[in-house]
Design an enzyme around this catalytic site. Sequence first.
Site, short mmCIF file in Angstrom:
data_model
loop_
_atom_site.label_atom_id
_atom_site.label_comp_id
_atom_site.label_asym_id
_atom_site.label_seq_id
_atom_site.Cartn_x
_atom_site.Cartn_y
_atom_site.Cartn_z
N LYS A 142 -7.97 -88.56 -84.06
CA LYS A 142 -7.54 -87.89 -85.28
C LYS A 142 -7.84 -86.39 -85.19
O LYS A 142 -8.98 -86.00 -84.94
CB LYS A 142 -8.23 -88.49 -86.50
CG LYS A 142 -7.85 -89.93 -86.77
CD LYS A 142 -8.40 -90.44 -88.08
CE LYS A 142 -9.90 -90.56 -88.07
NZ LYS A 142 -10.42 -91.19 -89.30
N GLU A 244 -14.45 -95.27 -92.03
CA GLU A 244 -14.38 -94.46 -93.25
C GLU A 244 -15.46 -94.85 -94.26
O GLU A 244 -15.46 -94.36 -95.39
CB GLU A 244 -13.00 -94.63 -93.90
CG GLU A 244 -11.87 -93.96 -93.14
CD GLU A 244 -11.84 -92.47 -93.35
OE1 GLU A 244 -11.94 -92.02 -94.50
OE2 GLU A 244 -11.75 -91.74 -92.35
#
Length: 386
Positions: A142, A244
Amino acid sequence: MQTTTITMGDVQYPYRLGTGCVDGIVTRLGELEASHYLVLCDATVAELYGHDLAARLRRSAGPASVLTHPAGEEHKGLGTLDTLADAALHAGVDRRGVVVALGGGVTGNIAGLLAALLFRGIRLVHVPTTVVAMLDSVLSLKQAVNAQVGKNLVGTFYPPVEVLADTAMLGTLPVREIRSGLCEVVKNALAIRPSMIDFLAAELRPDGRYADDVLRWMIDESVAAKAQVTEHDKYERREGLVLEYGHTVGHALEHASHGAVSHGAGVGVGMVAAAEVARRLGHVDADLVELHRELVGKVGVATTLPADVPTEEITYRLGFDNKRGYQPLPADHYAMVLLADVGQPLYQDGLPLTPAPRALVDEVVRELADAPSRIGASVGSAGGAS
């Protein structure tokens, strides 16, 4: 340098880790035979390591330039990226160039997105200089920068050709950044790899002073934890979403504080918030919430929200969390990573995400803002090199 192969689906790249190995880093970079090396870092890291690395590359490998960006999360935006792209092109980079991301997570994200965009993709090498970068951000594809309303909302996926890490560079970090990285280690233990918990409970130190062998263990274990959930999910859209954990409230706090709260410190209190939400939804008991407070507290960051960040700013930014859209949710719910127990994320629709009522999450945030801190350190304390 010890070499570990990072595998994410069809993507593989080497992660080389050593101590006092700058010569080895220069050698490995030279073997890429780049037409131009763009060493990208913030101004502090440029003085510590950037100019020296570029000079070594010019002597042994070829043309090298240092590109700097202002330090701080508040500068991780499209404006900075635009400025750096122009500087890179004026420096003479072409399709055979290499972007060397020298720094922490902010630099790594900016450099990763820059490499992905220049000529529609040139080579990227991470040379992480912070704990967060070494054990977290370089282990992901990412690459993103922030929008005005939230963190990491503009980006793509782009792999490095390799990671070259020297733990000796951690010696210049302020305690704030060591603590930030250790919060990510705690996240890996609570959400993915509970076998780490006993070691962390014994070894975590609020003063942030760790022996090199302890840091190496934490990096190795974090590499293993990430591999556990990303080996078959390179885009982190399925089981990789567990990474996350703590980031819903953590990202909102970090962005609302304009970078005054470090990424890891935000995640630390964000995990406490997630555990409390899970308790109120009936998924866990108070003991698990207390374990969160204990481990985060031992890192040396606060387990409550800082008084100088407006609560309404945090709850506003929760509405722009980057996990929106993975599953259909009522408008009055957030998608959160929650646990049923250590190492056991709750799943719905095949994803480690649980709908959490906004009113409940906002209530927990307000209570964490009103509660007295359980430890002496402030979440947003002490700045320094990244």
